[in-house]
Motif scaffolding. Structure first.
Motif, PDB file in Angstrom:
ATOM      1  N   LEU A 114      28.133  34.778  66.565  1.00 27.98           N
ATOM      2  CA  LEU A 114      27.997  33.459  65.947  1.00 27.98           C
ATOM      3  C   LEU A 114      28.043  33.538  64.429  1.00 27.98           C
ATOM      4  O   LEU A 114      28.266  32.535  63.761  1.00 27.98           O
ATOM      5  N   ASP A 115      27.836  34.716  63.871  1.00 30.06           N
ATOM      6  CA  ASP A 115      27.914  34.898  62.418  1.00 30.06           C
ATOM      7  C   ASP A 115      29.361  35.035  61.948  1.00 30.06           C
ATOM      8  O   ASP A 115      29.627  34.974  60.756  1.00 30.06           O
ATOM      9  N   CYS A 116      30.277  35.233  62.866  1.00 31.10           N
ATOM     10  CA  CYS A 116      31.688  35.418  62.522  1.00 31.10           C
ATOM     11  C   CYS A 116      32.319  34.082  62.133  1.00 31.10           C
ATOM     12  O   CYS A 116      31.941  33.030  62.631  1.00 31.10           O
ATOM     13  N   THR A 117      33.293  34.165  61.242  1.00 33.89           N
ATOM     14  CA  THR A 117      34.010  32.954  60.828  1.00 33.89           C
ATOM     15  C   THR A 117      35.470  32.969  61.257  1.00 33.89           C
ATOM     16  O   THR A 117      36.143  31.952  61.152  1.00 33.89           O
ATOM     17  N   THR A 118      35.956  34.126  61.741  1.00 29.73           N
ATOM     18  CA  THR A 118      37.332  34.216  62.217  1.00 29.73           C
ATOM     19  C   THR A 118      37.371  34.974  63.537  1.00 29.73           C
ATOM     20  O   THR A 118      36.461  35.747  63.850  1.00 29.73           O
TER      21      THR A 118
END
Length: 144
Positions: free
Chosen positions: A117-121
């Motif tokens: 969930l911390d990922c943006t891509t």
């Protein structure tokens, strides 16, 4: 395949007949080059999921923004679900509130401790996938 005078010669022959099993084994073990790195097909992941990830890594998922860039007429490039951002692959799979809810549920179900969930891509998520091998596998529930 090499052309001889009277027949084709192939690495996928067994007793002078084409062996689909040999071809399938070679395809299952193959790696396919893609722009940023190499992609290896996994026996653990369903083939349709691997195909989807392979297509995403090649930027071939038909989001509204991608279709618009390819000249396909679309009404709007905004995400139909949240109406907040443009519908890119990263938005559809990572950033959209619906995607975040699904990812959270999958993360809990799989017992994955590295938060995706911390990922943006999508590429960030795929970079974490190598550390997921230690997560407990769930057994299929058979309906009686």
């Amino acid at each position: 395949m090499a052309d001889s005078n009277d027949r084709w010669i192939s690495d996928f022959e067994e007793d002078a007949d084409l062996s689909v099993a040999l071809l399938r084994t070679r395809l299952d073990r193959a790696s396919y080059p893609i722009p940023d790195d190499e992609f290896t097909w996994s026996d653990v992941v369903p083939k349709k999921v691997s195909c989807f990830v392979w297509r995403e890594k090649q930027n071939r998922i038909p989001s509204m923004v991608a279709l618009n860039k390819r000249g396909v007429l679309v009404n709007a490039t905004t995400c139909d679900r949240c109406q907040i951002n443009d519908e890119t692959t990263d938005h559809l799979l990572i950033e959209c509130p619906l995607a975040k809810e699904v990812l959270s549920t999958v993360e809990q179900w799989c017992g994955v401790s590295n938060s995706i969930l911390d990922c943006t891509t999508v590429h960030e998520v795929l970079a974490k996938d190598r550390r997921w091998g230690n997560a407990q596998r769930k057994k299929k529930i058979q309906n009686l």
